[in-house]
Design a protein around this motif. Sequence first.
Motif, mmCIF file in Angstrom:
data_model
loop_
_atom_site.group_PDB
_atom_site.id
_atom_site.type_symbol
_atom_site.label_atom_id
_atom_site.label_comp_id
_atom_site.label_asym_id
_atom_site.label_seq_id
_atom_site.Cartn_x
_atom_site.Cartn_y
_atom_site.Cartn_z
ATOM 1 N N HIS A 252 0.774 -1.219 -0.064
ATOM 2 C CA HIS A 252 0.109 -0.261 -0.093
ATOM 3 C C HIS A 252 0.848 0.802 -0.046
ATOM 4 C CE1 HIS A 252 -3.831 2.151 1.137
ATOM 5 N NE2 HIS A 252 -2.714 2.946 1.902
ATOM 6 N N GLU A 253 1.724 0.924 1.120
ATOM 7 C CA GLU A 253 2.454 2.637 0.936
ATOM 8 C C GLU A 253 3.339 3.031 -0.196
ATOM 9 O OE1 GLU A 253 1.685 4.235 2.788
ATOM 10 O OE2 GLU A 253 0.445 3.034 4.587
ATOM 11 N N HIS B 90 1.913 4.404 -2.930
ATOM 12 C CA HIS B 90 1.380 5.643 -2.935
ATOM 13 C C HIS B 90 3.126 6.841 -3.372
ATOM 14 C CE1 HIS B 90 -1.869 6.093 -0.744
ATOM 15 N NE2 HIS B 90 -1.832 5.593 0.136
HETATM 16 ZN ZN ZN Z 1 -3.097 5.206 2.069
#
Ligand code: ZN
Length: 618
Positions: free
Chosen positions: A281-282, A285
């Motif tokens: 997830h990170e 990003h």
């Molecule tokens: Zn996030």
Amino acid sequence: MNQAAICYRICPRNPGAHLFEVHCTVPDPDPAGQRVGLPAWIPGSYMIRDFARHIVCIRAQSQDEPVALRKTGNGIWICAPCSGPLTLSYEVYAWDLSVRGAHLDTTHAYFNGTSMFLQVHGHEHDSCVLQIDPPPAGVGDGWRVATALARVRAEPHGFGTYGADNYDELIDHPVEIGDFSLTAFDACGVRHEVVISGRHRTDLARLGRDLKCVCEHHIRFFGEPAPMDRYVFLITAVGDGYGGLEHRASTSLLCQRDTLPQAGDAGVSAEYRGFLGLASHEYFHAWNVKRIKPLVFSGADLSREVHTRMLWAFEGITSYYDDLALVRSGLITSSAYLELLGETATRVWRGSGRLKQSLADSSFDAWTKFYRQDENAPNSIVSYYTKGALVAVALDLTIRRATGEARSLDDVMRLLWERYGRSGIGVPEDGVERVAEEVAAVDLGEFFERMVYGTDDPPLADLLADVGVDFVLRPAESDSDKGGKPARKGGTETLRSVLGVRLASGAEARLSQVSDGGAAQEAGLAAGDVIVAVDGLRATSANLEKSLHSRKPGSRVHIHAFRRDELMEFDATLKEAPADTCVLVLREGADAATCARRAAWLQGTAPRAEPAAHAAGG
Ligand code: ZN
């Protein structure tokens, strides 16, 4: 025009008192009086935190003479006019072991620049030099430095001088200082470091191998080369805790140490799967929100809230691709992925707030609602993470259907990257919708009106049928049923009665949430009440569920509960457990075309250069 760098100097001066010492030198301060301030929030976490409240004392001087300082707002000061370099010196109390703050003790030091470095008004675009000093003698022998900041005069992982092109870059590189574990790998030609602080017994080689798969997937998804020269995973392993925050060339992750793989572990446990999903997830990003970013976040004012209606796209789409990347890179199976998606859908379907708040409003009100949830949150708000992820699934499958499998949400992300990410132009508030329509070549106005600006549930049953997946809703089998898995054999045959509450952790049956329209709310029970007896028999958190669910829906129970210190009585009519638990099942015997669509979705086929040829062949 000023070209001289702003010089910062930081030292973990007093680990026992959790105090950093910081100096900030401005070579040519505003002759009318220099304004300085600490951010009120940290990008990626949409809540006013007023970091300056941790500044213990602050003073200013110029050419060995004190300069008067006057506070003009929360975390904002103005210095008296002076000529020549101005130095501000202050201490910062650091005792927040989260990915958003700063922490210092005798075991390590960690900080985000937003907690430490004053913003020098009018000089935000000046380059910055940061000198990181070691702790005092006797503390932290063998400590090293881990950060994605560029080294200026420092050995790799050494104390010394680091640099940033401007203030925005300076505060986007968290720093870990300590006796940490370190492993490194190469992904598409970019060095990646994995730093773990805290006590742990991680199999570093295994972790590095698995993270490499995730990173290579994301880099190839958006297209090589990767947008960063170097990337650092800063992991803090603890007994209990969870969190992640994205940065342009690093991420801070807080996790339970037993979610990390140990030597001899086979397969991917549910806990490790969760950790890999967080890291994925990170890392996603690094493109989606750090570089493809809302226009309003470009040069955002960090002293007050900045609103966008697009967090569903930046957090929801990222939440969709974080787990999808795990199945596409071969780390988890298709079934394991569908289980995760079923758990996400369950979290959405369990909250009636989804029928009251739109994703656009959830995004806009993140500052006051999502980040400041109270006991009524499930009844009043929807998460732009979880519903956002489901809308991303629906958008993906809608585009696949509309284009005869020639295009997908993958193409939307790549076009967003080309148009906004590479150039650094901010995405306007309707930018994601416009790009999705361009890729799909159909009008998606109604889709966004209903799913993003309205409160419709995404039509997952219909859309998932295209890829041979059945979307099933069933009642929860127990309070700990997270969804994602089929009912146990016979589990659906017995009707289960519920009170419509969630319990707080602990031995007593304290209500943490009361569902709108549920039996407890209709009987007059409220969040915070402690149920002590049901039909005259003592109730605890361990036996409350069992004492209720064997009764028939519609049966009445007499409840004694404390509200504050007042004993009260309630008569509740139990209700049948609602069908709010989602399961996604691979359909047996799906035809070849359906199986091909499913494979294209779950395996993430490369961008199709010749969609016409595919259509002809299919
Ligand atoms: Zn996030």
